[in-house]
Scaffold this active site. Sequence first.
Site, PDB file in Angstrom:
ATOM      1  N   PRO A   1       8.033   9.320  -2.057  1.00  0.00           N
ATOM      2  CA  PRO A   1       7.755   8.152  -1.216  1.00  0.00           C
ATOM      3  C   PRO A   1       7.240   8.544   0.159  1.00  0.00           C
ATOM      4  O   PRO A   1       7.676   9.540   0.736  1.00  0.00           O
ATOM      5  CB  PRO A   1       9.131   7.473  -1.083  1.00  0.00           C
ATOM      6  CG  PRO A   1      10.114   8.580  -1.249  1.00  0.00           C
ATOM      7  CD  PRO A   1       9.470   9.627  -2.133  1.00  0.00           C
TER       8      PRO A   1
ATOM      9  N   CYS B   1     -16.708   1.449  20.226  1.00  0.00           N
ATOM     10  CA  CYS B   1     -17.990   0.762  20.082  1.00  0.00           C
ATOM     11  C   CYS B   1     -18.364   0.557  18.623  1.00  0.00           C
ATOM     12  O   CYS B   1     -19.267   1.198  18.096  1.00  0.00           O
ATOM     13  CB  CYS B   1     -19.067   1.545  20.816  1.00  0.00           C
ATOM     14  SG  CYS B   1     -18.637   1.695  22.546  1.00  0.00           S
TER      15      CYS B   1
HETATM   16  N1  LLP Z   1       2.175  11.038  -3.816  1.00  0.00           N
HETATM   17  C1  LLP Z   1       0.850  11.159  -3.905  1.00  0.00           C
HETATM   18  C2  LLP Z   1       0.277  12.101  -4.862  1.00  0.00           C
HETATM   19  C3  LLP Z   1       0.016  10.378  -3.082  1.00  0.00           C
HETATM   20  O1  LLP Z   1      -1.295  10.484  -3.184  1.00  0.00           O
HETATM   21  C4  LLP Z   1       0.597   9.466  -2.160  1.00  0.00           C
HETATM   22  C5  LLP Z   1      -0.233   8.651  -1.270  1.00  0.00           C
HETATM   23  C6  LLP Z   1       2.002   9.402  -2.089  1.00  0.00           C
HETATM   24  C7  LLP Z   1       2.758  10.194  -2.946  1.00  0.00           C
HETATM   25  C8  LLP Z   1       2.727   8.497  -1.132  1.00  0.00           C
HETATM   26  O2  LLP Z   1       2.449   7.151  -1.373  1.00  0.00           O
HETATM   27  P1  LLP Z   1       3.226   6.025  -0.550  1.00  0.00           P
HETATM   28  O3  LLP Z   1       4.683   6.096  -0.954  1.00  0.00           O
HETATM   29  O4  LLP Z   1       3.053   6.307   0.886  1.00  0.00           O
HETATM   30  O5  LLP Z   1       2.586   4.755  -0.952  1.00  0.00           O
HETATM   31  N2  LLP Z   1      -3.879   5.501   3.853  1.00  0.00           N
HETATM   32  C9  LLP Z   1      -3.478   4.465   2.919  1.00  0.00           C
HETATM   33  C10 LLP Z   1      -2.484   4.986   1.906  1.00  0.00           C
HETATM   34  C11 LLP Z   1      -2.983   6.179   1.140  1.00  0.00           C
HETATM   35  C12 LLP Z   1      -1.979   6.716   0.171  1.00  0.00           C
HETATM   36  C13 LLP Z   1      -2.427   8.033  -0.385  1.00  0.00           C
HETATM   37  N3  LLP Z   1      -1.513   8.659  -1.284  1.00  0.00           N
HETATM   38  C14 LLP Z   1      -2.939   3.290   3.714  1.00  0.00           C
HETATM   39  O6  LLP Z   1      -2.900   3.342   4.936  1.00  0.00           O
HETATM   40  O7  LLP Z   1      -2.576   2.280   3.129  1.00  0.00           O
END
Ligand code: LLP
Length: 424
Positions: free
Chosen positions: A282, A352
Amino acid sequence: MTHPGHPHFSWREGELHVEQLRVRDLAREHGTPLFIYSKAAMLEALAAYQRGFAGRRAKICYAMKANSSLGVLQVFARAGCGFDIVSGGELERVLAAGGRPADVIFSGVGKTRAEMAQALQAGIGCFNVESEAELEVLDEVAGRAGRRAPVSIRVNPNVDAKTHPYISTGLKGNKFGIAHERTLAAYRRAASLPNLDVVGIDCHIGSQITQSDPYLDAMDRVLDLVDAIEAAGIRLRHIDFGGGLGIDYRGDRPPAADALWAQLLRKLDARGYGDRELMIEPGRSLVGNAGVCVTEVLYLKPGEQKNFCIVDAAMNDLPRPAMYEAFHGIEPVSRPAAGAAGAVYDVVGPVCESGDWLGRDRSLAVQAGDLLAVLSAGAYCMSMASNYNTRPRAAEVLVDGDRAHLIREREQVPDLLRGERLVR
Ligand code: LLP
C-alpha cells in the site's frame, strides 16, 4: 471539528490544527508552500492494515513512491514495515532511513542491470519481475555477481480496477506484469534458470480503488495460477497482492483496510491458502490523508467568466490536478470572519500553463495574504513535485503530537543550478 477523512486535522478556535499544532504558526515559521504531515495519521492508517492481518504471516511493504521523504520512510521503518521500491534511488532512500534490505521488494518494468546489481548487493528480499526478458537479464546479472536473485513474477490478472485510466494497471492493454496466460510458462523458465530462486507471486491492479470486487476477482485469478504453478512442482513461499486501496478525496468511500482484508482473507482461507505468507504494497492509503499543503493567496483576480484565486503553490508542487484532473479539497486555514464576502474561484498557481490549477469552482471567502490548505496531499504530491519554472520544491514538516520536525528544508535556487554548466 475534525475534518472528515483527516482524523488528526481539526479546527479549534477557528484555526486548523495538525495534531496539537496550529497550521498558521507552522506556515509562519517555515514559509509556504509547506507540506505538513501527521505522524499519528500515518500510524493510524497502518494500524488498520495491521488489525486486518492480526494472527497472520503478513508483511506490509509501504509503496514509497507515494511519499519517499526520509522522515516519512523512517516512521514506517520504525513501525516494522518493509518497502516496495521501483528504482535504485528509492533503495538508497530506504537504507538512509534505516529500513531493512531483506524487507524490500523491487517492482517496475524497467529495472536496469546496474539497479539489479545494486539491489543484489544490498540483499533485498525479492525482485518483482515484470517480463520474460527481465528474467533472463536478472539471471545473468546475478550470475556475474555470484549471487542468487529471489524472484516473484508480477501477474497481470486482466481485471478492471474501475479507477482512472492513467492509474489502472491490471488490464491487458497495460504495460505491467506478465499476461495471465503466459505466467505458468514464465515460472517454468524462472525455475530452470541457475541464478534465480522463485519465492513468490505478485499482482497490483491499479490505484485509488474504491471497491472490493476488483480485489476479490484478482485474488481468484492469482490463486488459480498458484494452483497451477504448484501443481507443476514450483513452490511459492509468499503471495503479494499489491497496493491500490483508495482514500477519501471527495466523499469517496473506499472500504477500510481491515474490512477489505477480512473479506479477502475469507476467500484465501476458503481456497486453502490462509497460512501462506502474505505481502501487500500500500502507498496512498498509508499517507494520502496524513498530509496537507499550505499555500498563501497572492492575488485575487476577478473576471467576466471566472474568478481566479492565485496562490503560491502550483502544479510543480501538486501535480495531480494537472495530470489526472484530480480533486483535492481546499480549505481556509483560519475560519473566515463572519460576514466575509465569498465568491467562486478557480484556485491556480503561478506556473505559466493553463493546466496549472489546483481546484476549480471553489467557494471561498478569501483575500490576499490568507492561507489555504490543500487537503489529501500526503501521497503523490511531494514525490511527484518538479522544478518546472525553476521553482524550488517546498519544505516538509512532520508533526508528532505537540512537536514539529522539519524533515525537508525548502529547496533553494542554487540547489537547482548545481551541476549545470555554461558552454566554454
Ligand atoms: N505497487 C505497485 C507495483 C505500484 O505500481 C503502485 C503504484 C503501488 C504498489 C502503490 O499503489 P497505491 O497503494 O499507492 O495505490 N501518481 C498516481 C498514482 C500512481 C500509482 C502508481 N503505482 C496518483 O497520484 O494518483
